[in-house]
Motif scaffolding. Structure first.
Motif, PDB file in Angstrom:
ATOM      1  N   GLY A   1       0.436  -1.208  -0.097  1.00 41.93           N
ATOM      2  CA  GLY A   1       0.277  -0.072   0.195  1.00 41.93           C
ATOM      3  C   GLY A   1       0.920   1.701   0.133  1.00 41.93           C
ATOM      4  O   GLY A   1      -0.087   2.662  -0.383  1.00 41.93           O
ATOM      5  N   GLN A   2       2.366   1.069   0.158  1.00 39.18           N
ATOM      6  CA  GLN A   2       2.981   2.286  -0.343  1.00 39.18           C
ATOM      7  C   GLN A   2       3.303   3.059  -1.238  1.00 39.18           C
ATOM      8  O   GLN A   2       3.055   2.140  -2.424  1.00 39.18           O
ATOM      9  CB  GLN A   2       4.051   1.923   0.742  1.00 39.18           C
ATOM     10  CG  GLN A   2       4.113   2.290   2.123  1.00 39.18           C
ATOM     11  CD  GLN A   2       6.496   2.629   3.323  1.00 39.18           C
ATOM     12  OE1 GLN A   2       7.126   2.054   2.049  1.00 39.18           O
ATOM     13  NE2 GLN A   2       5.470   2.635   4.516  1.00 39.18           N
ATOM     14  N   GLN A   3       3.107   4.486  -1.667  1.00 43.08           N
ATOM     15  CA  GLN A   3       3.514   5.511  -2.327  1.00 43.08           C
ATOM     16  C   GLN A   3       4.916   5.159  -2.501  1.00 43.08           C
ATOM     17  O   GLN A   3       5.780   5.153  -2.033  1.00 43.08           O
ATOM     18  CB  GLN A   3       2.623   6.216  -2.379  1.00 43.08           C
ATOM     19  CG  GLN A   3       1.234   6.211  -2.731  1.00 43.08           C
ATOM     20  CD  GLN A   3       0.972   4.778  -3.752  1.00 43.08           C
ATOM     21  OE1 GLN A   3       0.722   5.217  -4.523  1.00 43.08           O
ATOM     22  NE2 GLN A   3       0.075   4.226  -3.756  1.00 43.08           N
ATOM     23  N   PRO A   4       5.553   4.930  -4.408  1.00 43.76           N
ATOM     24  CA  PRO A   4       6.772   5.380  -4.240  1.00 43.76           C
ATOM     25  C   PRO A   4       7.593   6.313  -3.621  1.00 43.76           C
ATOM     26  O   PRO A   4       8.586   5.954  -3.098  1.00 43.76           O
ATOM     27  CB  PRO A   4       7.017   5.881  -6.210  1.00 43.76           C
ATOM     28  CG  PRO A   4       6.054   5.464  -6.236  1.00 43.76           C
ATOM     29  CD  PRO A   4       4.764   5.320  -5.321  1.00 43.76           C
ATOM     30  N   VAL A   5       7.065   7.716  -3.266  1.00 44.63           N
ATOM     31  CA  VAL A   5       8.100   9.158  -2.320  1.00 44.63           C
ATOM     32  C   VAL A   5       8.227   8.166  -1.395  1.00 44.63           C
ATOM     33  O   VAL A   5       9.613   8.211  -0.580  1.00 44.63           O
ATOM     34  CB  VAL A   5       7.518  10.404  -2.620  1.00 44.63           C
ATOM     35  CG1 VAL A   5       8.484  10.633  -1.428  1.00 44.63           C
ATOM     36  CG2 VAL A   5       7.977  10.399  -3.487  1.00 44.63           C
ATOM     37  N   GLU A   6       6.788   7.408  -0.524  1.00 39.42           N
ATOM     38  CA  GLU A   6       7.456   6.608   0.743  1.00 39.42           C
ATOM     39  C   GLU A   6       8.219   6.048   0.761  1.00 39.42           C
ATOM     40  O   GLU A   6       9.354   5.225   1.833  1.00 39.42           O
ATOM     41  CB  GLU A   6       5.585   6.289   1.006  1.00 39.42           C
ATOM     42  CG  GLU A   6       4.967   7.046   1.616  1.00 39.42           C
ATOM     43  CD  GLU A   6       3.304   6.801   2.050  1.00 39.42           C
ATOM     44  OE1 GLU A   6       3.120   6.047   3.296  1.00 39.42           O
ATOM     45  OE2 GLU A   6       2.672   6.482   1.320  1.00 39.42           O
ATOM     46  N   ILE A   7       8.322   5.122  -0.039  1.00 43.39           N
ATOM     47  CA  ILE A   7       9.002   3.769  -0.117  1.00 43.39           C
ATOM     48  C   ILE A   7      10.288   4.836  -0.163  1.00 43.39           C
ATOM     49  O   ILE A   7      10.801   3.635   0.258  1.00 43.39           O
ATOM     50  CB  ILE A   7       8.548   2.740  -1.203  1.00 43.39           C
ATOM     51  CG1 ILE A   7       6.786   2.506  -0.907  1.00 43.39           C
ATOM     52  CG2 ILE A   7       9.330   1.518  -1.433  1.00 43.39           C
ATOM     53  CD1 ILE A   7       7.051   1.682  -2.877  1.00 43.39           C
ATOM     54  N   ALA A   8      10.482   5.565  -0.788  1.00 43.46           N
ATOM     55  CA  ALA A   8      11.828   5.469  -1.441  1.00 43.46           C
ATOM     56  C   ALA A   8      12.277   6.778  -0.214  1.00 43.46           C
ATOM     57  O   ALA A   8      14.052   5.644   0.409  1.00 43.46           O
ATOM     58  CB  ALA A   8      12.278   6.915  -2.639  1.00 43.46           C
ATOM     59  N   LYS A   9      11.821   7.070   0.642  1.00 45.40           N
ATOM     60  CA  LYS A   9      12.272   7.783   1.654  1.00 45.40           C
ATOM     61  C   LYS A   9      12.267   6.820   2.942  1.00 45.40           C
ATOM     62  O   LYS A   9      13.804   6.376   3.909  1.00 45.40           O
ATOM     63  CB  LYS A   9      11.184   8.701   2.228  1.00 45.40           C
ATOM     64  CG  LYS A   9      10.918  10.207   1.677  1.00 45.40           C
ATOM     65  CD  LYS A   9      10.386  10.999   1.892  1.00 45.40           C
ATOM     66  CE  LYS A   9       9.698  12.415   1.567  1.00 45.40           C
ATOM     67  NZ  LYS A   9       8.467  12.383   1.617  1.00 45.40           N
ATOM     68  N   ARG A  10      11.880   5.561   2.818  1.00 48.91           N
ATOM     69  CA  ARG A  10      11.767   4.783   4.536  1.00 48.91           C
ATOM     70  C   ARG A  10      13.211   3.800   3.725  1.00 48.91           C
ATOM     71  O   ARG A  10      14.130   3.616   4.144  1.00 48.91           O
ATOM     72  CB  ARG A  10      10.501   3.662   3.896  1.00 48.91           C
ATOM     73  CG  ARG A  10      10.826   3.027   5.160  1.00 48.91           C
ATOM     74  CD  ARG A  10       9.544   1.695   4.906  1.00 48.91           C
ATOM     75  NE  ARG A  10       8.914   0.994   3.839  1.00 48.91           N
ATOM     76  CZ  ARG A  10       8.742  -0.124   2.896  1.00 48.91           C
ATOM     77  NH1 ARG A  10      10.282  -0.669   4.214  1.00 48.91           N
ATOM     78  NH2 ARG A  10       8.402  -0.302   2.308  1.00 48.91           N
TER      79      ARG A  10
ATOM     80  N   GLU B   1       6.336  10.953 -11.003  1.00 50.90           N
ATOM     81  CA  GLU B   1       6.224  10.225 -10.237  1.00 50.90           C
ATOM     82  C   GLU B   1       8.069  10.784 -10.268  1.00 50.90           C
ATOM     83  O   GLU B   1       8.674  10.616  -8.817  1.00 50.90           O
ATOM     84  CB  GLU B   1       5.857   8.812 -10.769  1.00 50.90           C
ATOM     85  CG  GLU B   1       5.971   7.794  -9.537  1.00 50.90           C
ATOM     86  CD  GLU B   1       5.409   6.879  -9.878  1.00 50.90           C
ATOM     87  OE1 GLU B   1       4.214   6.473 -10.150  1.00 50.90           O
ATOM     88  OE2 GLU B   1       6.087   5.696 -10.269  1.00 50.90           O
ATOM     89  N   VAL B   2       9.074  10.212 -11.139  1.00 56.12           N
ATOM     90  CA  VAL B   2       9.883   9.966 -11.054  1.00 56.12           C
ATOM     91  C   VAL B   2      11.105  11.140 -10.273  1.00 56.12           C
ATOM     92  O   VAL B   2      11.738  11.867  -9.557  1.00 56.12           O
ATOM     93  CB  VAL B   2      10.462   9.635 -12.600  1.00 56.12           C
ATOM     94  CG1 VAL B   2      11.982  10.119 -12.260  1.00 56.12           C
ATOM     95  CG2 VAL B   2      10.366   8.745 -13.065  1.00 56.12           C
ATOM     96  N   GLU B   3      10.573  12.328 -10.967  1.00 54.31           N
ATOM     97  CA  GLU B   3      10.976  13.727 -10.224  1.00 54.31           C
ATOM     98  C   GLU B   3      10.933  14.001  -9.211  1.00 54.31           C
ATOM     99  O   GLU B   3      11.554  14.164  -8.001  1.00 54.31           O
ATOM    100  CB  GLU B   3       9.990  15.038 -10.815  1.00 54.31           C
ATOM    101  CG  GLU B   3      10.792  15.638 -12.292  1.00 54.31           C
ATOM    102  CD  GLU B   3       9.512  16.274 -13.190  1.00 54.31           C
ATOM    103  OE1 GLU B   3       9.523  16.344 -13.886  1.00 54.31           O
ATOM    104  OE2 GLU B   3       8.527  16.952 -12.327  1.00 54.31           O
ATOM    105  N   ALA B   4       9.517  13.502  -8.040  1.00 52.67           N
ATOM    106  CA  ALA B   4       9.200  13.236  -6.922  1.00 52.67           C
ATOM    107  C   ALA B   4      10.724  13.201  -6.063  1.00 52.67           C
ATOM    108  O   ALA B   4      10.876  12.368  -4.769  1.00 52.67           O
ATOM    109  CB  ALA B   4       7.695  13.354  -6.641  1.00 52.67           C
TER     110      ALA B   4
ATOM    111  N   ASP C   1       5.025   9.448 -20.413  1.00 51.35           N
ATOM    112  CA  ASP C   1       3.503  10.472 -19.838  1.00 51.35           C
ATOM    113  C   ASP C   1       3.861  11.165 -18.553  1.00 51.35           C
ATOM    114  O   ASP C   1       5.180  10.713 -17.498  1.00 51.35           O
ATOM    115  CB  ASP C   1       1.648   9.714 -19.036  1.00 51.35           C
ATOM    116  CG  ASP C   1       2.128   8.381 -18.396  1.00 51.35           C
ATOM    117  OD1 ASP C   1       2.614   9.143 -17.508  1.00 51.35           O
ATOM    118  OD2 ASP C   1       1.455   7.683 -18.156  1.00 51.35           O
ATOM    119  N   ASP C   2       2.960  11.924 -18.386  1.00 54.32           N
ATOM    120  CA  ASP C   2       3.388  13.178 -17.474  1.00 54.32           C
ATOM    121  C   ASP C   2       3.406  12.788 -15.812  1.00 54.32           C
ATOM    122  O   ASP C   2       3.834  12.958 -15.107  1.00 54.32           O
ATOM    123  CB  ASP C   2       2.009  14.050 -17.143  1.00 54.32           C
ATOM    124  CG  ASP C   2       3.066  16.077 -16.949  1.00 54.32           C
ATOM    125  OD1 ASP C   2       4.000  16.011 -17.511  1.00 54.32           O
ATOM    126  OD2 ASP C   2       2.143  16.026 -15.729  1.00 54.32           O
ATOM    127  N   ALA C   3       2.267  11.815 -15.827  1.00 51.69           N
ATOM    128  CA  ALA C   3       2.520  11.517 -14.706  1.00 51.69           C
ATOM    129  C   ALA C   3       3.160  10.525 -14.213  1.00 51.69           C
ATOM    130  O   ALA C   3       3.861  10.780 -13.250  1.00 51.69           O
ATOM    131  CB  ALA C   3       1.231   9.862 -14.336  1.00 51.69           C
TER     132      ALA C   3
END
Ligand SMILES: Nc1nc2c(ncn2[C@@H]2O[C@H](COP(=O)(O)OP(=O)(O)O)[C@@H](O)[C@H]2O)c(=O)[nH]1
Ligand SMILES: [Mg+2]
Length: 348
Positions: free
Chosen positions: A165-174, A204-207, A198-200
């Motif tokens: 359930g975690q999102q990419p930025v959360e996972i990266a920070k963890r 996501e990658v920028e974040a 695509d923009d999404a």
């Protein structure tokens, strides 16, 4: 890959090698063939134009060293320019930063990101004795995180425990927190891809980039996709900023154009090649070896290099003798200067 180009150029240069002197029209004829060969290898038109123009500049009126043919000289000039186009020298990963050094892998779905992440991690762990942690940020595909975990076990590299359930930025920070607290040298982030840009995906990658400040941002691109791979590289570089490129599937029958165009379109070096599905199918990118493979004429190139070195040596010895006898004059001085200029031109 690269075989088509190599065969085509081989025929042209074979013809040239039989001639004694090389006129401007010979150079033009040869370069017309080179131009077609490069276009057929899927190199972008502006890249081809630049390449042909600079080769022409050097080839016409270039001094042909004695003991080699003009055709061999042209081969050497084309070879040197290919090496330049491919980036000149080997560019390796730059991991000189405070630990944990973050390496972010980006690219389209299916390009080989997850595979390359594990290959690079294996190499860093085994060869460079780094303590490596890998984390998959791919929440788009159900089994993606598990795929990286499986590869991690296979190459004996740790992966971040999966939290559903975690999102990419959360996972990266963890992942960053775990890497810091457990003393990892390198953190490899395997991001999600999309079928097309695509923009999404870019947002996501920028974040993730902003949250982790990667030392290396590597685009993983499939050599088999040719010109599309070049466009992908251009767009990722503009949006995210790349530090290098990993070109995969060069074990396939891709035309060489992608490799040739990547560097000049993005200005970013190809750092690694994926040469198969196995975990050790990873190679450094050697511009001179690739150029040699494209031309298929490494023997000619080394012949010319030897001839040039011999001539230079003879000249130098003659001058040394003159200087000892005290007969070194302005003409000699001029010829020394010319020699220097020639070296500078070869080195440029
Ligand atoms: N032949 C070959 N296959 C590769 C290479 N790199 C990756 N693959 C395969 O390509 C497929 C997709 O790779 P994957 O890493 O999952 O792509 P991702 O979607 O970008 O993460 C897998 O079947 C890999 O084994 C390569 O260099 N050569
Ligand atoms: Mg993947």
């Amino acid at each position: 890959m690269f075989e088509g180009l190599s065969n085509r150029l081989g025929e042209v240069f074979d013809r040239l090698k039989k001639r004694g002197a090389l006129s401007e029209s010979d150079v033009n004829e040869a370069l017309r063939e080179v131009r077609i060969a490069l276009l057929e290898a899927d190199v972008a038109l502006p890249v081809v134009k630049d390449f042909i123009n600079s080769v022409k500049e050097r080839a016409i009126g270039a001094e042909v060293v004695k003991s080699i043919t003009p055709g061999q000289m042209v081969v050497k000039i084309v070879h040197d320019h290919l090496v330049e186009l491919l980036g000149g020298t080997v560019q390796t990963l730059d991991l000189v930063a405070a630990a944990p050094v973050v390496v972010m892998m980006v690219g389209l779905q299916g390009s080989g990101k997850t595979t390359s992440t594990a290959k690079i991690a294996k190499r860093l762990a085994e060869r460079d004795r780094k303590k490596v942690l890998m984390a998959s940020l791919d929440v788009a595909r159900p089994a993606a995180q598990e795929q990286l975990a499986v590869l991690g076990r296979q190459v004996s590299v740790a992966t971040l425990p999966i939290v559903a359930g975690q999102q990419p930025v959360e996972i990266a920070k963890r992942a960053l927190v775990m890497a810091k607290t457990e003393g990892y040298d390198v953190l490899m982030l395997d991001t999600a891809g999309r079928l097309s840009i695509d923009d999404a995906l870019m947002l996501e990658v920028e974040a993730v980039r902003d949250a982790t400040q990667p030392a290396e941002t590597l685009l993983v691109a499939d050599a088999m996709t040719g010109q599309d791979a070049v466009n992908t590289a251009r767009i990722f570089n503009e949006r995210v900023g790349l530090s290098g490129i990993v070109l995969t599937r060069i074990d396939g029958d891709a035309r060489g154009g992608a490799a040739l165009a990547m560097r000049s379109v993005t200005g970013k070096p190809i750092k690694l090649l994926g040469t198969g599905e196995k975990m050790d199918a990873l190679e450094d990118f050697h511009p001179d070896r690739i150029a040699g493979r494209i031309l298929g004429m490494g023997d000619v190139v080394s012949l010319v290099e030897k001839a040039v070195a011999t001539i230079d040596q003879e000249e130098a010895e003659k001058l040394a003798a003159k200087m000892q006898k005290g007969t070194f004059d302005l003409d000699d001085f001029l010829s020394q200067l010319r020699q220097l200029k020639k070296w500078a031109a070869w080195a440029a």
